[in-house]
Design a protein around this motif. Structure first.
Motif, mmCIF file in Angstrom:
data_model
loop_
_atom_site.group_PDB
_atom_site.id
_atom_site.type_symbol
_atom_site.label_atom_id
_atom_site.label_comp_id
_atom_site.label_asym_id
_atom_site.label_seq_id
_atom_site.Cartn_x
_atom_site.Cartn_y
_atom_site.Cartn_z
ATOM 1 N N MET A 104 2.104 -11.323 -5.526
ATOM 2 C CA MET A 104 1.520 -12.352 -6.367
ATOM 3 C C MET A 104 1.676 -12.000 -7.843
ATOM 4 O O MET A 104 1.899 -10.850 -8.192
ATOM 5 C CB MET A 104 0.033 -12.558 -6.033
ATOM 6 C CG MET A 104 -0.858 -11.333 -6.270
ATOM 7 S SD MET A 104 -2.603 -11.632 -5.898
ATOM 8 C CE MET A 104 -3.203 -12.242 -7.482
ATOM 9 N N ILE B 53 -2.594 -10.471 -12.767
ATOM 10 C CA ILE B 53 -3.739 -11.153 -13.382
ATOM 11 C C ILE B 53 -3.719 -10.959 -14.897
ATOM 12 O O ILE B 53 -3.417 -9.858 -15.380
ATOM 13 C CB ILE B 53 -5.047 -10.610 -12.771
ATOM 14 C CG1 ILE B 53 -5.194 -11.128 -11.338
ATOM 15 C CG2 ILE B 53 -6.259 -10.991 -13.610
ATOM 16 C CD1 ILE B 53 -6.388 -10.587 -10.597
ATOM 17 N N GLU C 24 -4.579 -12.465 -1.435
ATOM 18 C CA GLU C 24 -4.706 -12.905 -2.820
ATOM 19 C C GLU C 24 -5.965 -12.301 -3.412
ATOM 20 O O GLU C 24 -6.967 -12.136 -2.711
ATOM 21 C CB GLU C 24 -4.829 -14.430 -2.863
ATOM 22 C CG GLU C 24 -3.544 -15.184 -2.540
ATOM 23 C CD GLU C 24 -2.631 -15.293 -3.747
ATOM 24 O OE1 GLU C 24 -3.128 -15.600 -4.841
ATOM 25 O OE2 GLU C 24 -1.417 -15.056 -3.589
ATOM 26 N N PHE C 25 -5.943 -11.967 -4.672
ATOM 27 C CA PHE C 25 -7.147 -11.419 -5.278
ATOM 28 C C PHE C 25 -7.337 -12.013 -6.666
ATOM 29 O O PHE C 25 -6.412 -12.557 -7.265
ATOM 30 C CB PHE C 25 -7.118 -9.883 -5.325
ATOM 31 C CG PHE C 25 -5.931 -9.286 -6.024
ATOM 32 C CD1 PHE C 25 -4.789 -8.974 -5.314
ATOM 33 C CD2 PHE C 25 -5.969 -9.012 -7.382
ATOM 34 C CE1 PHE C 25 -3.692 -8.411 -5.938
ATOM 35 C CE2 PHE C 25 -4.887 -8.445 -8.026
ATOM 36 C CZ PHE C 25 -3.737 -8.144 -7.300
ATOM 37 N N CYS D 299 -9.455 5.492 -3.508
ATOM 38 C CA CYS D 299 -8.879 4.256 -4.056
ATOM 39 C C CYS D 299 -8.830 4.297 -5.581
ATOM 40 O O CYS D 299 -7.922 3.731 -6.201
ATOM 41 C CB CYS D 299 -9.716 3.051 -3.654
ATOM 42 S SG CYS D 299 -9.749 2.716 -1.899
ATOM 43 N N ASP E 158 -14.142 -1.242 -1.750
ATOM 44 C CA ASP E 158 -13.204 -0.281 -1.159
ATOM 45 C C ASP E 158 -13.467 1.140 -1.661
ATOM 46 O O ASP E 158 -13.414 2.098 -0.892
ATOM 47 C CB ASP E 158 -11.752 -0.667 -1.505
ATOM 48 C CG ASP E 158 -11.142 -1.567 -0.441
ATOM 49 O OD1 ASP E 158 -11.891 -2.107 0.399
ATOM 50 O OD2 ASP E 158 -9.905 -1.723 -0.457
ATOM 51 N N ASN F 183 0.155 -3.567 -8.853
ATOM 52 C CA ASN F 183 -0.405 -4.923 -8.760
ATOM 53 C C ASN F 183 -1.368 -5.027 -7.576
ATOM 54 O O ASN F 183 -1.104 -5.711 -6.577
ATOM 55 C CB ASN F 183 0.718 -5.955 -8.660
ATOM 56 C CG ASN F 183 0.213 -7.357 -8.958
ATOM 57 O OD1 ASN F 183 -0.911 -7.526 -9.431
ATOM 58 N ND2 ASN F 183 1.036 -8.347 -8.681
ATOM 59 N N HIS F 184 -2.464 -4.317 -7.719
ATOM 60 C CA HIS F 184 -3.566 -4.324 -6.754
ATOM 61 C C HIS F 184 -4.807 -4.827 -7.476
ATOM 62 O O HIS F 184 -4.841 -4.850 -8.708
ATOM 63 C CB HIS F 184 -3.862 -2.900 -6.272
ATOM 64 C CG HIS F 184 -2.835 -2.313 -5.372
ATOM 65 N ND1 HIS F 184 -2.919 -1.017 -4.912
ATOM 66 C CD2 HIS F 184 -1.697 -2.817 -4.839
ATOM 67 C CE1 HIS F 184 -1.895 -0.756 -4.130
ATOM 68 N NE2 HIS F 184 -1.127 -1.821 -4.074
ATOM 69 N N PRO F 185 -5.851 -5.153 -6.724
ATOM 70 C CA PRO F 185 -7.115 -5.479 -7.396
ATOM 71 C C PRO F 185 -7.594 -4.289 -8.227
ATOM 72 O O PRO F 185 -7.383 -3.127 -7.847
ATOM 73 C CB PRO F 185 -8.076 -5.739 -6.230
ATOM 74 C CG PRO F 185 -7.197 -6.069 -5.066
ATOM 75 C CD PRO F 185 -5.944 -5.283 -5.268
ATOM 76 N N TRP G 160 0.109 -6.202 -1.926
ATOM 77 C CA TRP G 160 -1.294 -6.342 -1.538
ATOM 78 C C TRP G 160 -1.402 -7.573 -0.655
ATOM 79 O O TRP G 160 -1.016 -8.661 -1.069
ATOM 80 C CB TRP G 160 -2.191 -6.467 -2.773
ATOM 81 C CG TRP G 160 -3.630 -6.284 -2.440
ATOM 82 C CD1 TRP G 160 -4.555 -7.275 -2.235
ATOM 83 C CD2 TRP G 160 -4.313 -5.040 -2.252
ATOM 84 N NE1 TRP G 160 -5.771 -6.719 -1.928
ATOM 85 C CE2 TRP G 160 -5.655 -5.347 -1.934
ATOM 86 C CE3 TRP G 160 -3.931 -3.705 -2.314
ATOM 87 C CZ2 TRP G 160 -6.613 -4.360 -1.678
ATOM 88 C CZ3 TRP G 160 -4.880 -2.724 -2.068
ATOM 89 C CH2 TRP G 160 -6.202 -3.050 -1.752
ATOM 90 N N GLY H 14 -4.634 2.155 -3.974
ATOM 91 C CA GLY H 14 -4.450 1.524 -2.681
ATOM 92 C C GLY H 14 -5.755 1.133 -2.028
ATOM 93 O O GLY H 14 -6.820 1.172 -2.642
ATOM 94 N N ALA H 15 -5.650 0.762 -0.769
ATOM 95 C CA ALA H 15 -6.818 0.307 -0.012
ATOM 96 C C ALA H 15 -7.555 1.503 0.585
ATOM 97 O O ALA H 15 -7.000 2.603 0.708
ATOM 98 C CB ALA H 15 -6.366 -0.633 1.098
ATOM 99 N N TYR I 20 -5.746 -10.213 -17.519
ATOM 100 C CA TYR I 20 -7.082 -9.675 -17.783
ATOM 101 C C TYR I 20 -7.543 -9.944 -19.210
ATOM 102 O O TYR I 20 -8.720 -10.177 -19.458
ATOM 103 C CB TYR I 20 -7.101 -8.163 -17.526
ATOM 104 C CG TYR I 20 -7.093 -7.808 -16.068
ATOM 105 C CD1 TYR I 20 -8.256 -7.807 -15.310
ATOM 106 C CD2 TYR I 20 -5.903 -7.475 -15.431
ATOM 107 C CE1 TYR I 20 -8.244 -7.494 -13.969
ATOM 108 C CE2 TYR I 20 -5.877 -7.165 -14.085
ATOM 109 C CZ TYR I 20 -7.051 -7.167 -13.363
ATOM 110 O OH TYR I 20 -7.028 -6.870 -12.036
#
Lengths: 162, 93
Positions: free
Chosen positions: A1, A4, B83-84, A100, A93, B37-39, B80, B45-46, A6
């Protein structure tokens, strides 16, 4: 995607909270220190700004502004011994697996495998976001942090901002 | 934190800034940035995803050796699943 945006989102949020416009740091160039030895001989530390503290320590203020608090965390701390307090990101998480945002288990594994020289004696959590008084970083908290890392013989710092 | 990285670099400590905000990294211009490009908060990572966490650590360390000029931003090839979004003041998803 798509990534973002920010900066736009945060500008809108700060404005909605009645805060003065956030003055983003904008730098055209950046310094670079190149190491004269391989990773396998380097001592590595990590820093997170994600409101991460050990369970026996006070929680970070989840809405902190201008918080220059910086916690030193022993390199062999259990990864289950952390709490996370920061209202500016979703840390579900991170609460389940602190790696993380603060990858101390992974860092220790890389040292065990010989991919890095060693883990520094102290790892770090602090410099939470929304610091408006950046002169203090340049003149006080930043240099003090550099002194602590140099005292530990740190060659590399991996930084995980939130 | 990018300012801290810049200051450390000037003191002889090599840094990589493992960022989930590409626009934030570009503004502050740390010496080396790895964009993931992760939250925000999942920079490595997760939860429980050791493989990705290790891969991102290795990429961040690799930048220490490979970067030849300050201000480099490298995009981590990562994915990822969901969607976030980002919701300051109330977390994201």
């Amino acid at each position: 995607m798509e990534w973002i945006r920010y900066v736009d989102t945060l500008n809108d949020h700060y404005r909605s909270q009645g805060n003065p416009p956030y003055r983003w740091s904008v730098n055209e160039s950046a310094p670079l220190h190149r190491l004269s030895k391989p990773l396998t001989e380097c001592k590595v530390s990590v820093l997170t700004s994600g409101g991460v503290s050990q369970c026996a320590m006070p929680a970070f203020n989840p809405n902190a502004k201008n918080d220059h608090r910086l916690d030193a965390i022993a390199f062999d701390t259990e990864s289950s011994d952390f709490q996370v307090h920061d209202n500016y990101y979703d840390h579900t998480d991170a609460e389940e697996d602190i790696n993380c945002i603060f990858p101390l288990d992974r860092l220790r594994e890389l040292a065990d495998k010989g991919e890095i020289g060693s883990v520094a004696p102290r790892l770090w959590s602090g410099f939470m976001g929304r610091i408006y008084n950046r002169t203090k970083i340049a003149e006080e908290s930043g240099p003090a942090f550099a002194n602590a890392l140099l005292a530990d013989g740190v060659d590399i710092l991996l930084a995980a901002p939130t | 934190m990018g300012l801290v990285c810049r200051l450390l670099e000037e003191r002889g400590i090599a840094t990589t800034y493992v960022a989930t905000g590409r626009d934030l990294a570009a503004l502050v211009n740390p010496p080396r940035a790895l964009f993931v490009n992760h939250p925000m908060g999942n920079n490595f990572g997760a939860a429980g995803d050791r493989e990705t966490q290790t891969a991102i650590m290795r990429a961040a360390l690799g930048l220490i050796e490979s970067a030849t000029e300050g201000g480099i931003i490298v995009d981590m090839p990562t994915y990822w699943e969901k969607e976030f979004s980002f919701g300051p003041g109330g977390g994201g998803s």
